[in-house]
Design a protein around this motif. Structure first.
Motif, short mmCIF file in Angstrom:
data_model
loop_
_atom_site.label_atom_id
_atom_site.label_comp_id
_atom_site.label_asym_id
_atom_site.label_seq_id
_atom_site.Cartn_x
_atom_site.Cartn_y
_atom_site.Cartn_z
N LEU A 146 33.12 33.65 56.07
CA LEU A 146 32.71 33.64 54.66
C LEU A 146 33.33 34.80 53.89
O LEU A 146 33.81 34.64 52.76
CB LEU A 146 31.17 33.71 54.58
N VAL A 147 33.33 35.99 54.56
CA VAL A 147 33.94 37.16 53.92
C VAL A 147 35.43 36.93 53.69
O VAL A 147 35.97 37.27 52.62
CB VAL A 147 33.71 38.42 54.78
N ILE A 148 36.11 36.33 54.68
CA ILE A 148 37.55 36.08 54.53
C ILE A 148 37.80 35.10 53.40
O ILE A 148 38.70 35.29 52.57
CB ILE A 148 38.12 35.54 55.87
N ILE A 149 36.96 34.02 53.35
CA ILE A 149 37.14 33.02 52.29
C ILE A 149 36.88 33.64 50.92
O ILE A 149 37.65 33.46 49.96
CB ILE A 149 36.23 31.81 52.54
N PHE A 152 39.64 35.93 50.03
CA PHE A 152 40.82 35.17 49.61
C PHE A 152 40.64 34.67 48.17
O PHE A 152 41.57 34.76 47.35
CB PHE A 152 41.05 34.01 50.56
N LEU A 153 39.44 34.14 47.89
CA LEU A 153 39.19 33.63 46.54
C LEU A 153 39.25 34.75 45.50
O LEU A 153 39.86 34.59 44.44
CB LEU A 153 37.82 32.93 46.48
N VAL A 154 38.60 35.89 45.85
CA VAL A 154 38.63 37.03 44.92
C VAL A 154 40.07 37.52 44.73
O VAL A 154 40.51 37.82 43.61
CB VAL A 154 37.73 38.17 45.43
N MET A 158 42.02 37.60 41.29
CA MET A 158 42.61 38.86 40.82
C MET A 158 44.13 38.74 40.65
O MET A 158 44.70 39.28 39.69
CB MET A 158 42.28 39.99 41.78
N ALA A 159 44.77 38.03 41.58
CA ALA A 159 46.22 37.84 41.49
C ALA A 159 46.59 37.06 40.24
O ALA A 159 47.54 37.40 39.52
CB ALA A 159 46.75 37.14 42.74
N VAL A 160 45.81 36.00 39.96
CA VAL A 160 46.08 35.20 38.76
C VAL A 160 45.84 36.03 37.50
O VAL A 160 46.64 36.00 36.56
CB VAL A 160 45.19 33.94 38.75
#
Length: 512
Positions: A146-149, A152-154, A158-160
């Protein structure tokens, strides 16, 4: 991860077993084989420590306390293959994994040792079921996944967001476009003749073209990028724009011993001033172009006036010849030639400078075209014009004043009016007096007449000539006075110092 959890669980089981074996109440109850006391105590200790079970037995392994009361009185070794002996090297606890009556578990055993004799009188066994370890591992795995997902989403969000911010910051340009614009920007900076300097919010130079270095007399080999502006040009006021955010347009400034026309524009981002761009060029370049245009205009007016004047004269001479008045025609020609030659002779003696004489001769022709007369005082003397005095500025001053006097005389008195000019170069100043037959000026008009746009004429395009006169005189360190004339009009008296302000400063510096 499973191995780490197994090690942690084994260590915890040994710690719990060792702690229970050292409890005085447990030691006393084991001596007395008091199962009624040990049974509830073992249940409480198991619940408190999160263990699946706590089993207490005597030195032979006979259970005195067990979660299953039916197992009390039976041997602890019955449910273990191979009947692991109750041996404790150095009287220390140990841990192992085994399949017992309650299922597969991580077990720890610790001896109960008598304080009086030092003999082992019992044993404590603490177990944690391995299926709980598996659930912990699964829970950790789920949490980690869950933390990895979420990470990744965060990170993706942030990248976008960062990419969008960068895109907006660079105005949506691609890297190759930025590179091309940078090359175009450098080529543009070096192609313009004006000097350009830009600073950032810290007052450090970020842009400087070759024209700026040449105009300010700075070494072209020196790289000014990154240097503080105050260090490079301490007498510059560009930092004022950085502080106030107010632009400067067409300011005349002295910098590096040169007079410049400067424009300074603040750069803003989000309402905050982030830098300033300054463009400048030598004032005499602009003056030279302006004055050349004035001279061309004056020459054109002079030629037009002379063409108009001589056209009328030629018509008169042609008429006299046609009617047979040859003698009268010759006298007329001689008379006109004598008048014109007299003026030329006077100007050659009084004002031998060709540019000044040409200007006066042109205004003389202009006056005659308008039906007026321009009288130059016979006692005029203007033979000591300083070599460094700009003839263009001098012609602009005298030409505009004469034009103004001719127009005032024409509108007030009409044809037959007269404008009078007197010149002298005696003393420290060049003095010109221009007297017209105009309506004169009130005291209020005398104070306002040199302001830009102030004029007594109703037509558009006026109110500039006298303003330019005052502006040119300010540059030369001169002045102009207005007073009532001897013939009801106005008299303009111009004083131009023979020594320019720059020469006075230089002479003062040399004296110091």
């Amino acid at each position: 991860m499973r191995l780490v959890l197994d090690e942690q669980m084994a260590q915890k089981a040994m710690n719990v077993a060792s702690t229970i074996s050292d409890m005085p109440s447990v030691l006393s109850a084991v001596k007395n084989r008091d199962s009624d006391f040990l049974q509830p105590l073992s249940l409480r200790l198991a619940e408190k420590n999160g263990a699946r079970y706590v089993v207490i037995g005597d030195s032979k392994g006979i259970r005195l306390a067990h979660p299953d009361t039916a197992a009390i009185g039976l041997s602890m070794l019955d449910d273990e293959p191979g009947e692991r002996p109750l041996m404790f090297p150095d009287s220390k606890a140990y841990a192992y994994t085994a399949q017992g009556s309650l299922g597969s578990s991580m077990r720890a055993r610790a001896p109960i040792v008598s304080h009086e004799t030092g003999d082992m009188i019992g044993v404590v066994s603490v177990g944690y079921l391995t299926d709980r370890i598996a659930s912990v591992v699964n829970r950790y795995r789920q949490t980690l996944a869950l933390v990895i997902i979420l990470g990744f989403l965060v990170s993706a969000v942030m990248a976008v967001a960062f990419a969008d911010y960068v895109k907006r910051t660079i105005f949506g340009l691609e890297p190759e476009q930025i590179g091309r614009l940078y090359q175009e920007r450098n080529a543009t900076l070096e192609s313009v003749r004006e000097g350009i300097i830009a600073i950032n919010k810290d007052g450090r130079i970020t842009t400087c073209n070759q024209a700026a270095l040449a105009t300010l007399g700075l070494p072209t080999s020196q790289d000014l990028i990154g240097l503080p502006m105050q260090e490079v040009l301490p007498d510059s006021n560009i930092l004022d724009v950085l502080t106030t955010g107010k632009p400067h347009y067409d300011h005349q400034v002295w910098m590096q011993g040169k007079q410049l026309i400067v424009n300074r524009i603040p750069l803003t981002t989000g309402g905050q001033v982030t830098g300033v761009v300054s463009s400048f060029r030598l004032k005499d370049e602009l003056d030279r172009v302006s004055q050349q245009l004035d001279r061309v205009q004056q020459y054109a007016d002079s030629l037009r006036s002379q063409a108009h004047e001589y056209s009328n004269k030629l018509h008169t001479i042609a008429g006299l010849i046609q009617i047979g008045a040859t003698e009268a025609a010759l006298n007329y020609i001689g008379q006109e030639n004598q008048s014109h030659q007299a003026l030329i002779q006077l100007l050659l003696e009084a004002a031998p400078d060709p540019i000044l004489a040409g200007c006066l001769l042109g205004k003389y022709s202009r006056a005659r075209e308008l039906g007026l007369s321009l009288k130059v005082d016979d006692s005029s003397h203007m033979r000591s014009l300083p070599a460094d005095l700009s003839r263009d500025q001098l012609v602009a001053i005298i030409g505009n004043l004469l034009d103004n006097a001719l127009e005032a005389t024409l509108h007030h008195k009409g044809p037959g009016g007269e404008v009078r000019l007197s010149m002298t170069d005696l003393g420290n100043d060049l003095i010109f007096e221009i007297d017209d037959d105009g309506p004169g000026l009130t005291a209020e008009d005398q104070r306002r007449i040199f302001n830009k746009g102030v004029t007594s004429k109703k037509e558009d395009g006026h109110g500039i000539g006298l303003y330019l006169v005052r502006k040119q005189l300010d540059i030369l360190g001169g002045q102009v006075l207005v007073e009532p004339g001897d013939h009801g009009g106005s008299r303009f008296v111009v004083f131009i110092p023979k020594v320019s302000p720059e020469q006075k400063i230089t002479q003062g510096t040399q004296l110091v």
